[in-house]
Design a protein around this motif. Structure first.
Motif, PDB file in Angstrom:
ATOM      1  N   SER A 126      35.123  41.850  42.004  1.00 15.20           N
ATOM      2  CA  SER A 126      34.835  40.490  41.558  1.00 15.20           C
ATOM      3  C   SER A 126      33.999  39.752  42.597  1.00 15.20           C
ATOM      4  CB  SER A 126      36.145  39.729  41.306  1.00 15.20           C
ATOM      5  OG  SER A 126      36.822  39.508  42.530  1.00 15.20           O
ATOM      6  N   TYR A 127      33.335  38.693  42.150  1.00 15.10           N
ATOM      7  CA  TYR A 127      32.498  37.932  43.084  1.00 15.10           C
ATOM      8  C   TYR A 127      33.341  37.376  44.229  1.00 15.10           C
ATOM      9  CZ  TYR A 127      29.309  34.460  44.998  1.00 15.10           C
ATOM     10  OH  TYR A 127      28.526  33.729  45.859  1.00 15.10           O
TER      11      TYR A 127
ATOM     12  N   GLN B  25      39.819  48.879  48.522  1.00 16.00           N
ATOM     13  CA  GLN B  25      38.817  48.695  47.463  1.00 16.00           C
ATOM     14  C   GLN B  25      38.029  49.976  47.226  1.00 16.00           C
ATOM     15  OE1 GLN B  25      38.235  45.940  45.523  1.00 16.00           O
ATOM     16  NE2 GLN B  25      36.783  47.222  44.397  1.00 16.00           N
TER      17      GLN B  25
ATOM     18  N   ASN C 236      23.426  42.345  39.894  1.00 14.89           N
ATOM     19  CA  ASN C 236      24.817  42.492  40.309  1.00 14.89           C
ATOM     20  C   ASN C 236      25.165  43.924  40.713  1.00 14.89           C
ATOM     21  OD1 ASN C 236      24.786  43.690  37.743  1.00 14.89           O
ATOM     22  ND2 ASN C 236      26.904  43.075  37.332  1.00 14.89           N
TER      23      ASN C 236
ATOM     24  N   GLY D 255      36.236  38.520  45.232  1.00 14.14           N
ATOM     25  CA  GLY D 255      36.686  39.660  46.034  1.00 14.14           C
ATOM     26  C   GLY D 255      35.618  40.098  47.020  1.00 14.14           C
ATOM     27  N   CYS D 256      34.362  40.081  46.576  1.00 13.45           N
ATOM     28  CA  CYS D 256      33.236  40.436  47.433  1.00 13.45           C
ATOM     29  C   CYS D 256      33.101  39.430  48.572  1.00 13.45           C
ATOM     30  CB  CYS D 256      31.949  40.495  46.609  1.00 13.45           C
ATOM     31  SG  CYS D 256      30.478  40.976  47.533  1.00 13.45           S
TER      32      CYS D 256
ATOM     33  N   THR E 214      33.741  48.320  40.242  1.00 13.71           N
ATOM     34  CA  THR E 214      33.347  46.922  40.365  1.00 13.71           C
ATOM     35  C   THR E 214      34.245  46.187  41.360  1.00 13.71           C
ATOM     36  OG1 THR E 214      34.772  46.298  38.502  1.00 13.71           O
ATOM     37  CG2 THR E 214      32.464  46.820  38.012  1.00 13.71           C
TER      38      THR E 214
ATOM     39  N   GLU F 130      29.604  37.382  37.880  1.00 18.80           N
ATOM     40  CA  GLU F 130      31.065  37.335  37.881  1.00 18.80           C
ATOM     41  C   GLU F 130      31.650  38.472  38.703  1.00 18.80           C
ATOM     42  OE1 GLU F 130      32.633  37.239  33.968  1.00 18.80           O
ATOM     43  OE2 GLU F 130      31.674  35.329  33.437  1.00 18.80           O
ATOM     44  N   GLU F 131      30.944  39.587  38.732  1.00 14.08           N
ATOM     45  CA  GLU F 131      31.396  40.737  39.527  1.00 14.08           C
ATOM     46  C   GLU F 131      30.187  41.550  39.978  1.00 14.08           C
ATOM     47  OE1 GLU F 131      32.252  43.860  35.871  1.00 14.08           O
ATOM     48  OE2 GLU F 131      33.946  42.825  36.789  1.00 14.08           O
TER      49      GLU F 131
END
Length: 312
Positions: A93-94, A80, A172, A96-97, A91, A10-11
């Protein structure tokens, strides 16, 4: 496919310099200072190149595009970084990545080719001056810049998509400050040799080939400049070309050291320092390099400042 879906967290946790927390405050302060400077410097270059009639030439059209790229480039990562460095929760988020991965590599790939295009413009201006206005007319310039953007987007989308399809097996944690292709490949599990090979081959065309073309262009330019009889003409040609060469080496040096080697052989801290260099330092320095070494830009900048104050 189930393996890929299950491996998507998820992140991501961006470890950055978590093992050296004493670095975080100086780095946060540096980014907080350099980011506004980079934005203001590049906005200024865009404004003077668009508003000053003396700068309505292909060279400054390409320079304005470079400044826009640099603004997007540094904006895709610095906010970021500031959030993560300024808080204990490091962290992203996925999604965001994913967004950062695409934008960062679109801007980087496009800039590689744009710098080569700018060297070609200087080559035509100095080595083929009688044909310059015919070769580098407005329509051709727009077409060339559009092609550069299209190739940069194609490279980033294809490489980033292939990288995101690699299974992470529930991992992650990224030992980096941002989401970058080599680090994600290194962090992936399973067979990733094909991704490493593809990245190396593509980056040869995106980094090594443009750099060779730039060096070949400047070899021809250097030969032509020494034939100029006027010392003032030689000085102006060297001033313009040296600014571009400095920017080329600042950008290509870290990029080549990062992307033209297998991700598995990248050292732990190399991605962090390289990303800071070509993602933050270079976009901040570019406006000053072009402004301080270019009399036309300095003149246009002074004219713009006088116009603003006289208007007030």
């Amino acid at each position: 496919m189930p393996l890929i879906n299950e491996s998507r967290p998820e992140e991501f946790t961006l470890l950055g310099f978590a093992d050296r927390p004493w670095l975080e405050l100086p780095l946060f302060t540096s980014l907080l200072i350099t980011y506004p400077i980079a934005m203001m410097g590049n906005i200024t270059i865009i404004l003077v190149s668009r508003l000053d009639s003396r700068l309505q030439s292909p060279m400054y059209f390409f320079l304005a595009n470079l400044s826009f790229l640099d603004m997007c480039y540094t904006t895709s990562i610095v906010p970021q970084m500031l959030v993560n460095l300024g808080s204990s929760k490091k962290t992203i988020s996925y999604m965001g990545c994913v967004v950062q991965l695409y934008f960062f590599h679109i801007m980087g790939g496009t800039e590689c080719l744009l710098l080569a295009l700018m060297s070609f413009d200087r080559y035509v201006a100095i080595c083929r001056p009688l044909h310059y206005t015919l070769i580098m007319n407005q329509r051709i310039c727009i077409l060339l810049v559009s092609t550069v953007w299209l190739i940069g987007i194609t490279y980033a989308v294809s490489e980033a998509t292939a990288t995101l399809r690699l299974p992470l097996c529930g991992l992650n944690k990224l030992d980096h400050l941002l989401c970058e292709i080599p680090v994600l490949i290194k962090n992936a599990c399973g067979e990733k040799g094909a991704n490493e090979l593809t990245l190396s081959v593509v980056c040869i065309f995106m980094l090594a080939v443009p750099l060779c073309l730039i060096l070949a262009s400047y070899a021809s330019i250097g030969h032509a400049v020494f034939k100029i009889k006027s010392s003032e003409g030689r000085k102006k040609a060297f001033g313009t070309c040296s600014s571009h060469l400095i920017v080329v080496f600042l950008f290509y040096g870290p990029g080549i050291s990062m992307y033209l080697q297998p991700p598995s052989s990248i050292s732990r801290d190399q991605p962090k320092f390289m990303a800071l260099f070509y993602g933050v330092v270079t976009p901040t320095l570019n406006p000053f390099i072009y402004t301080l070494r270019n009399q036309d830009v300095k003149g246009a900048l002074c004219h713009l400042v006088r116009s603003i104050f006289s208007f007030k």
